[in-house]
Design a protein around this motif. Sequence first.
Motif, PDB file in Angstrom:
ATOM      1  N   ALA A  36       0.822  -1.207   0.000  1.00  0.00           N
ATOM      2  CA  ALA A  36       0.000   0.000   0.000  1.00  0.00           C
ATOM      3  C   ALA A  36       0.856   1.256   0.000  1.00  0.00           C
ATOM      4  O   ALA A  36       0.563   2.236  -0.687  1.00  0.00           O
ATOM      5  CB  ALA A  36      -0.933  -0.012   1.214  1.00  0.00           C
ATOM      6  N   ILE A  37       1.948   1.237   0.790  1.00  0.00           N
ATOM      7  CA  ILE A  37       2.847   2.389   0.821  1.00  0.00           C
ATOM      8  C   ILE A  37       3.504   2.592  -0.532  1.00  0.00           C
ATOM      9  O   ILE A  37       3.656   3.717  -1.029  1.00  0.00           O
ATOM     10  CB  ILE A  37       3.908   2.195   1.927  1.00  0.00           C
ATOM     11  N   GLY A  38       3.875   1.519  -1.207  1.00  0.00           N
ATOM     12  CA  GLY A  38       4.486   1.644  -2.537  1.00  0.00           C
ATOM     13  C   GLY A  38       3.519   2.211  -3.569  1.00  0.00           C
ATOM     14  O   GLY A  38       3.888   3.054  -4.399  1.00  0.00           O
ATOM     15  N   VAL A  39       2.275   1.740  -3.513  1.00  0.00           N
ATOM     16  CA  VAL A  39       1.267   2.266  -4.444  1.00  0.00           C
ATOM     17  C   VAL A  39       1.019   3.742  -4.201  1.00  0.00           C
ATOM     18  O   VAL A  39       0.925   4.543  -5.141  1.00  0.00           O
ATOM     19  CB  VAL A  39      -0.042   1.451  -4.313  1.00  0.00           C
ATOM     20  N   LEU A  40       0.922   4.146  -2.921  1.00  0.00           N
ATOM     21  CA  LEU A  40       0.706   5.549  -2.600  1.00  0.00           C
ATOM     22  C   LEU A  40       1.867   6.414  -3.053  1.00  0.00           C
ATOM     23  O   LEU A  40       1.670   7.504  -3.610  1.00  0.00           O
ATOM     24  CB  LEU A  40       0.489   5.702  -1.092  1.00  0.00           C
TER      25      LEU A  40
END
Length: 208
Positions: A36-40
């Motif tokens: 999720a952090i990478g996508v954000l």
Amino acid sequence: MSEIARRQKTARQIWAAPGGSHDRVIQVLRVALPVAIGVLAAFLAMAPLYMRGDVSFILDKNKVDVAKQRMKLQSATYRGEDNRGRPFVLAAGSAVQRSSAEPIVELNDLAAGIRLSDGPAQIVSPGGRYDMESQQAALNGPITVRTAGGYTLDTHDATVDLKTHRMTSDGGVTGATPQGTFRADRLSADLEKRTVSLDGNAHLRIVP
């Protein structure tokens, strides 16, 4: 310890025991949170490229309305010079150019100012068509010509050459000069020389 307390302690122990539901939640979060952090982070990095305020689209020329008028102006003014280099001005309340392929401008409430040998003269008409290449104006309706020397000419439906100061009618005309009134099938006038030539069924009434 009460029976309720023992039950709550036992439930917490079961939840925290190795291989229990707590361990499964932790394992899922260990994978899901970094993703999720990478996508954000990727979204924040790419957002400026897609948020410029520009909109792109494709138009089907067969489905888009085409303007019938190329250009419409209010209070239009056209300037030029005659064969002797003297300036003239053609002013109109409104002007419409239908197509860029032809240099014809349709005028309403027009007034032309020209300069003759004895001073300025004015030609007024309710409307007409101006050819920007030949500098000729085909005037409709009643036309009045007034010069600084007191010469007056009243007629209608004629073409004025702003370069040579000659006026020719497109058909039958009636009019007036300081000498009297006239009627004929055609008219040719030299505004510079103050001569009017009548052709075809000419009738002239002299005013003493």
